[in-house]
Motif scaffolding. Structure first.
Motif, PDB file in Angstrom:
ATOM      1  N   LEU A 291      -6.717  -4.051   0.404  1.00 45.51           N
ATOM      2  CA  LEU A 291      -6.023  -3.105   1.265  1.00 45.51           C
ATOM      3  C   LEU A 291      -6.962  -2.114   1.933  1.00 45.51           C
ATOM      4  O   LEU A 291      -6.512  -1.286   2.726  1.00 45.51           O
ATOM      5  CB  LEU A 291      -4.974  -2.324   0.454  1.00 45.51           C
ATOM      6  CG  LEU A 291      -3.959  -3.168  -0.321  1.00 45.51           C
ATOM      7  CD1 LEU A 291      -3.054  -2.269  -1.151  1.00 45.51           C
ATOM      8  CD2 LEU A 291      -3.128  -4.031   0.610  1.00 45.51           C
ATOM      9  N   VAL A 292      -8.259  -2.189   1.620  1.00 47.56           N
ATOM     10  CA  VAL A 292      -9.235  -1.232   2.142  1.00 47.56           C
ATOM     11  C   VAL A 292      -9.923  -1.834   3.357  1.00 47.56           C
ATOM     12  O   VAL A 292     -10.188  -3.052   3.409  1.00 47.56           O
ATOM     13  CB  VAL A 292     -10.258  -0.855   1.054  1.00 47.56           C
ATOM     14  CG1 VAL A 292     -11.276   0.137   1.590  1.00 47.56           C
ATOM     15  CG2 VAL A 292      -9.550  -0.264  -0.149  1.00 47.56           C
ATOM     16  N   ASN A 293     -10.232  -0.999   4.311  1.00 44.56           N
ATOM     17  CA  ASN A 293     -10.932  -1.441   5.514  1.00 44.56           C
ATOM     18  C   ASN A 293     -12.324  -1.965   5.141  1.00 44.56           C
ATOM     19  O   ASN A 293     -13.012  -1.418   4.284  1.00 44.56           O
ATOM     20  CB  ASN A 293     -11.056  -0.271   6.495  1.00 44.56           C
ATOM     21  CG  ASN A 293     -11.473  -0.731   7.875  1.00 44.56           C
ATOM     22  OD1 ASN A 293     -11.987  -1.833   8.053  1.00 44.56           O
ATOM     23  ND2 ASN A 293     -11.271   0.124   8.859  1.00 44.56           N
TER      24      ASN A 293
ATOM     25  N   GLU B 144      -2.160   3.592   1.712  1.00 44.65           N
ATOM     26  CA  GLU B 144      -2.365   4.986   2.117  1.00 44.65           C
ATOM     27  C   GLU B 144      -3.136   5.759   1.052  1.00 44.65           C
ATOM     28  O   GLU B 144      -4.065   6.518   1.370  1.00 44.65           O
ATOM     29  CB  GLU B 144      -1.007   5.633   2.374  1.00 44.65           C
ATOM     30  CG  GLU B 144      -1.091   7.049   2.905  1.00 44.65           C
ATOM     31  CD  GLU B 144       0.267   7.637   3.204  1.00 44.65           C
ATOM     32  OE1 GLU B 144       0.331   8.832   3.524  1.00 44.65           O
ATOM     33  OE2 GLU B 144       1.266   6.889   3.113  1.00 44.65           O
ATOM     34  N   ILE B 145      -2.784   5.565  -0.227  1.00 44.95           N
ATOM     35  CA  ILE B 145      -3.488   6.259  -1.303  1.00 44.95           C
ATOM     36  C   ILE B 145      -4.947   5.818  -1.362  1.00 44.95           C
ATOM     37  O   ILE B 145      -5.868   6.633  -1.541  1.00 44.95           O
ATOM     38  CB  ILE B 145      -2.780   6.001  -2.649  1.00 44.95           C
ATOM     39  CG1 ILE B 145      -1.442   6.734  -2.683  1.00 44.95           C
ATOM     40  CG2 ILE B 145      -3.640   6.465  -3.811  1.00 44.95           C
ATOM     41  CD1 ILE B 145      -1.532   8.231  -2.760  1.00 44.95           C
ATOM     42  N   ALA B 146      -5.199   4.509  -1.222  1.00 41.55           N
ATOM     43  CA  ALA B 146      -6.574   4.003  -1.269  1.00 41.55           C
ATOM     44  C   ALA B 146      -7.412   4.585  -0.130  1.00 41.55           C
ATOM     45  O   ALA B 146      -8.569   4.993  -0.334  1.00 41.55           O
ATOM     46  CB  ALA B 146      -6.572   2.481  -1.204  1.00 41.55           C
TER      47      ALA B 146
ATOM     48  N   ILE C  40       1.576   1.938  -9.050  1.00 43.69           N
ATOM     49  CA  ILE C  40       2.627   1.613  -8.084  1.00 43.69           C
ATOM     50  C   ILE C  40       2.427   0.195  -7.559  1.00 43.69           C
ATOM     51  O   ILE C  40       1.341  -0.394  -7.659  1.00 43.69           O
ATOM     52  CB  ILE C  40       2.624   2.616  -6.914  1.00 43.69           C
ATOM     53  CG1 ILE C  40       1.292   2.563  -6.153  1.00 43.69           C
ATOM     54  CG2 ILE C  40       2.916   4.003  -7.403  1.00 43.69           C
ATOM     55  CD1 ILE C  40       1.251   3.479  -4.936  1.00 43.69           C
ATOM     56  N   THR C  41       3.495  -0.357  -6.999  1.00 40.29           N
ATOM     57  CA  THR C  41       3.469  -1.719  -6.449  1.00 40.29           C
ATOM     58  C   THR C  41       3.770  -1.743  -4.956  1.00 40.29           C
ATOM     59  O   THR C  41       3.720  -2.820  -4.350  1.00 40.29           O
ATOM     60  CB  THR C  41       4.495  -2.598  -7.175  1.00 40.29           C
ATOM     61  OG1 THR C  41       5.799  -1.991  -7.063  1.00 40.29           O
ATOM     62  CG2 THR C  41       4.126  -2.747  -8.652  1.00 40.29           C
ATOM     63  N   ASP C  42       4.103  -0.608  -4.382  1.00 37.92           N
ATOM     64  CA  ASP C  42       4.388  -0.542  -2.946  1.00 37.92           C
ATOM     65  C   ASP C  42       3.072  -0.678  -2.171  1.00 37.92           C
ATOM     66  O   ASP C  42       2.209   0.206  -2.212  1.00 37.92           O
ATOM     67  CB  ASP C  42       5.063   0.792  -2.628  1.00 37.92           C
ATOM     68  CG  ASP C  42       5.502   0.883  -1.168  1.00 37.92           C
ATOM     69  OD1 ASP C  42       5.281  -0.084  -0.431  1.00 37.92           O
ATOM     70  OD2 ASP C  42       6.055   1.927  -0.774  1.00 37.92           O
ATOM     71  N   HIS C  43       2.901  -1.800  -1.455  1.00 32.39           N
ATOM     72  CA  HIS C  43       1.633  -2.070  -0.771  1.00 32.39           C
ATOM     73  C   HIS C  43       1.375  -1.059   0.341  1.00 32.39           C
ATOM     74  O   HIS C  43       0.229  -0.676   0.580  1.00 32.39           O
ATOM     75  CB  HIS C  43       1.639  -3.490  -0.199  1.00 32.39           C
ATOM     76  CG  HIS C  43       1.445  -4.543  -1.238  1.00 32.39           C
ATOM     77  ND1 HIS C  43       0.213  -4.891  -1.743  1.00 32.39           N
ATOM     78  CD2 HIS C  43       2.342  -5.315  -1.900  1.00 32.39           C
ATOM     79  CE1 HIS C  43       0.329  -5.840  -2.651  1.00 32.39           C
ATOM     80  NE2 HIS C  43       1.623  -6.121  -2.775  1.00 32.39           N
TER      81      HIS C  43
END
Length: 966
Positions: free
Chosen positions: A450-452, A417-419, A409-412
């Motif tokens: 995108l990960v904390n 959320e998935i990550a 997917i490309t939706d950031h």
């Protein structure tokens, strides 16, 4: 847009039939519908607005024509164009006496304006007048406009009239009055709080429309305070039963379903009221079962009611029959060909598995079909379901599927959320550390930005700590595998910065630990990372620090390592960097190369990343320096809390803020003074009357408090002041400039450990850790042929017998957190012996404690020293009768038992009169007096002599109390 054009055509045709000439409006709608581009549509609307502006400026426009012009303005503004020049004309039309024109004016005003518009104030007076009209259609139009235009400030102006309309004879007016009150409550709950009871009354209205409108405000009120409306459960159930039995007029039916929207709202209300309440839920089971039996799955509205029933059953107290009916309906949703019904079935299944996880296993193949469906929305909902049903036996399959979907997917937003879900599941259910590291590598590689950053720190800590056991070989193998994987990944382009930081740290700490890779090779890789990210100072800082560690470890081992040309170039570049942090790291590397082996071992010890750093908060290493400065004449440091009239540097503010705070009123409430244990246990002033506001310790802790009071010095225990006085020691001053109120220092207060009220485990294990044994082979045979791959995937997700056998072998490997968790579980599961709670005996009255005395059967004498003098009399005293005040010298109270180490045993020995053991006071405590300080006779003689000469015991002569207390 097409629907808007249809409305425009209908309005045009209606105006053509009822208003005479309106061909212009019809031509406008036709030209907009035939426009080939947005630019052409904008030109048509702009031309129309110019025409309307000229027509509205004409004072001789007929009223009927003005109505058509306003509708054309509404149409233009609904298409997104500004028609503010005509707003005032809509306000004027609300004043018209003609009903059609007035309703058109209210419609236009409600669409043009909002509660914050400046022209609303011109409409409020008109609404007030129309609310008193005799024509109920005018009243309804005014109530509709009030819902849209009346703001929080204007609510009091119309609220009394709206409340009166709740009793209007017309049901349409009552319904709109309820809607207006609901809107007022949403905007300002405090303004309508006194009218909330009217919603209960309107629930019993004869008209179903009024009753249905009342359900909306009641639902909002029940969400805030469910317990206040528990008494309405039976009423709601009866209404729902009547609706389901088709007792309402057929005009409320929709697609042959009786009042479906009223049913949905009632089910939502019952779900809130029945949550966790078995008694309230018991009233609902019958009507819910009737709705399931009469449910119609042929229409969308019927499926909506069934779905709301499932939501209600998943919220209230569970019932096996209701859960079975809900599972059967969910199965119908999942087997449907409609994506909407499948989506609804996945959502319903996610609600039901919270109550009974076995329900998901019955629909495992349907879940797999939804997971492989091309509909992206349905696939996302299925991943949410898998996230809820993840456990240690299926975490690998679910996380791998999530990572595959995350890559595609490309939706950031959804990728983030998935990550985060992959990271959470991996941290919670990881079967082994190797799998956890590999999973984290995939997540960081494809969604590292995108990960904390906390996740990166946790991964580095896990690699450093290893398995948490004494198996050094397994820890070394873990780190070696991490180094191998990172050396393969480091050459790939476009790696996230957070992932590069992890790679540099791991290569610096363990790159040469096993001797598999040379130091020059690791340093070359780190130099390549730094050169590839010239604009990222953080990555370069991690890279140069890793190079420093490798040089330090090689020097400590006595190996000679040459500086690579690219490394020297990097060090020279960072030495001249604009970043002081990078400069410092480069200079530290150069300085480290000039040190010997022993110095390097002290500076950079090997594998010291897990060592705890002890921070000396008191800076005790500066004591010698401070002492030397004081000897040289330096002023001693005054603590911040003791600087009278000085504002704290830590709370320093600008001069303007200080002046503002000094000249403004403060509306904060006074803080209650916090009673200190030191104040409660210290001995009060002897001359202070018993009305002094001093907290008295609880009788249950008499022994500890008394021992604490004995450990204090007599100077701290005796106050030098007289009279009644509040003790404000340590209370913060709330008014004026912040100053310090000196508190009486206390020597030491022993902290009491709570022995009663410790938590006790019931010995039950966590239900999430229990693996439910179920075999996929016991399910019914499917009519259609199922592929072997899909069967294996279902077995992995839902835990077949073969898969569970494999999982048991894998779950034997321990993670870094498992040992401590297992020990905690074992300790909590072991039955703990319940300690018998010992209630201490009620102590005798303390004559030296002048605080609020506890209630006892023997009130003490008003003058304790007169009783002390009575002890100098004959040894044989007359026993004191229980309940008789001790007023004569012959009735000697048990004073020395107060100062003894043991609690008096009179209450525990079964004696009913605690004073019977005080017959011979001097003989009974002769041994205690010999052990505790000076002789009792000497102390009492000093007391008598002091009182004869008129000396009052105060802080100036504390030796008297010292003798008494031993």
């Amino acid at each position: 847009m097409e629907q808007l054009r249809t409305i425009g055509r209908e309005l045009a045709m209606g105006s053509q039939g009822g208003w005479g000439q309106s061909k212009e409006f019809l031509d406008l709608v036709k030209s907009i519908g035939e426009a080939r581009s947005k630019a052409e549509e904008d030109r048509i609307i702009a031309r129309e607005l110019e025409h309307l502006k000229r027509r509205l400026a004409d004072p001789d426009v007929p009223r009927r024509k003005m109505k058509e012009l306003l509708l054309r303005l509404v149409y233009a503004e609904m298409l997104g164009h500004d028609a503010s020049f005509g707003h005032i004309h809509a306000v004027k039309m609300t004043h018209d006496e003609s009903l059609p024109l007035k309703r058109t004016g209210y419609l236009a005003v409600a669409l043009f304006l909002d509660e914050r518009h400046d022209l609303v104030i011109l409409v409020v007076n008109t609404i007030q007048k129309d609310l008193r009209s005799d024509n109920y259609l005018v009243v309804c139009a005014a109530l509709t406009a009030a819902c849209r235009l009346i703001g929080e400030e204007a609510i009091p102006a119309v609220l009394p009239q709206v409340a009166e309309l709740l009793a209007h004879p017309k049901e349409a007016v009552r319904k709109k009055a309820v809607m207006a009150l609901h809107r007022f409550y949403q905007r300002s709950p405090s303004s309508v709080s006194h009218l909330v009871s009217n919603f209960r009354k309107r629930l019993c209205d004869n008209d179903p429309g009024v009753m249905g409108a009342t359900l909306c405000p009641l639902y909002d009120l029940i969400l805030e305070e469910p317990n206040s409306y528990k008494d309405l459960v039976v009423s709601f159930v009866n209404i729902l039963k009547q609706v389901a039995e088709r007792r309402l007029p057929t005009s409320y039916d929709y697609h042959q379903m009786p009042a479906p929207f009223i049913q949905i709202k009632l089910l939502k209300i019952l779900a809130v009221l029945g949550s966790g309440d078995k008694q309230a839920s018991g009233h609902m089971y019958t009507v819910l079962g009737d709705i399931f039996r009469k449910g119609d799955t042929a229409s969308n509205i019927g499926n909506a009611i069934l779905y709301e029933c499932i939501c209600c059953i998943s919220s209230i107290f569970p019932n096996p029959k209701m859960l079975e009916a809900a599972a059967e309906t969910t199965s119908k949703f999942l087997k449907s060909d409609s994506h909407n019904l499948k989506y609804m079935g996945i959502d319903a299944l996610g609600r039901l598995i919270k109550i009974n996880p076995d329900i998901a296993e019955e629909h495992q193949l349907a879940v797999i079909d939804c997971l492989e469906d091309p509909d992206d929305t349905l696939k996302r909902k299925t991943f949410e379901l898998l996230y809820k049903m993840t456990k240690s036996t299926n975490v690998e399959v679910i996380v791998d599927r999530m990572i595959e979907y995350m890559i595609s997917i490309t939706d950031h937003h959804y990728k983030t959320e998935i990550a985060s879900r992959c990271v959470e599941l991996a941290e919670q259910f990881a079967p082994s550390n190797q799998w956890f590291i590999q999973t984290m590598n995939k997540v960081f590689e494809h969604a590292g930005d995108l990960v904390n950053i906390r996740v990166a720190h946790n991964l580095m800590r896990l690699i450093a700590e290893g398995f948490g056991e004494e198996d050094e070989g397994a820890d070394s193998q873990l780190r070696s595998s991490a180094v191998d994987s990172y050396l393969r990944i480091v050459g790939e382009p476009k790696l996230p910065p957070s992932f590069l930081q992890i790679i540099c740290w791991v290569l610096g700490e363990y790159g040469t630990a096993d001797g598999k890779y040379s130091a020059s090779y690791i340093i070359g890789k780190l130099c390549d990372v730094a050169e590839a990210h010239l604009t990222d100072d953080t990555v370069k800082a991690y890279a140069i620090s890793a190079i420093l560690k490798i040089f330090a470890f090689e020097i400590a081992l006595g190996r000679k390592i040459d500086m690579l040309p690219e490394c020297q170039t990097l060090v020279d570049e960072l030495s001249a960097s604009h970043s002081t942090d990078l400069q410092q790291r480069a200079y530290e590397l150069q300085a480290l190369l000039g040190l010997d082996k022993h110095a390097v071992e002290s500076v950079m010890p090997a594998d010291a990343s897990c060592e705890d750093i002890e921070v000396d908060r008191n800076l005790s290493f500066l004591n010698s320096y401070v002492q030397q400065a004081l000897e040289n004449g330096a002023a001693p440091y005054i603590p911040e809390s003791e600087r009278s009239g000085v504002i704290s540097v830590g709370s320093y503010r600008s001069q303007e803020q200080q002046e503002a705070s000094a000249h403004t009123l403060r509306f904060e409430a006074y803080e209650m003074p916090k009673p200190s244990l030191a104040l409660a246990t210290s001995q009060p002033n002897m001359s202070m009357p018993p009305t002094d506001l001093v907290p008295v310790p609880e009788p249950g802790y008499y022994k500890e408090d008394h021992q604490t009071s004995r450990s204090q010095t007599s100077g701290d225990a005796i106050s030098g002041e007289f009279g009644v006085k509040l003790r404000l020691d340590g209370v913060q001053k709330k008014w004026g400039r912040p100053t310090y109120s000196s508190s009486t220092p206390s020597s030491s207060v022993s902290s009491q450990q709570a022995t009663n009220g410790g938590s006790h485990s019931d010995g039950g294990g966590s239900t999430s850790s229990q693996v439910r044994e179920s075999s996929y082979g016991s399910k019914r045979q499917q009519n259609t042929e199922i592929s072997a791959e899909k069967q294996r995937l279902a077995a992995s997700l839902f835990g077949s017998a073969a898969a569970k056998a494999d999982r048991k072998a894998q779950s034997s490997r321990k993670t870094a957190k498992e040992p401590s968790m297992e020990k905690a579980t074992a300790s909590s599961a072991a039955p703990q012996p319940i300690k018998e709670q010992v209630i201490p005996a009620t102590p005798p009255p303390d004559l030296l404690d002048l605080g609020d005395e506890p209630v006892s059967s023997n009130p003490p004498s008003a003058d304790p020293f007169s009783q002390l003098e009575g002890l100098l009399g004959p040894a044989s005293a007359t026993p004191v009768v229980s309940g008789t005040p001790a007023t004569s010298s012959s009735k000697a109270p048990d004073l020395m038992s107060i100062f003894s180490d043991d609690v008096p045993t009179g209450a525990t020995s079964g004696s009913t009169d605690p004073t019977l053991g005080d017959v011979n006071l001097m003989n009974s405590h002769k041994g205690a007096a010999a052990k505790k300080g000076p002789s009792l006779q000497d102390a009492l003689q000093k007391d008598a002599t002091a009182r004869q000469v008129g000396v009052t015991p105060t802080g100036n002569n504390p030796n008297l109390f010292k003798d008494l207390l031993g």
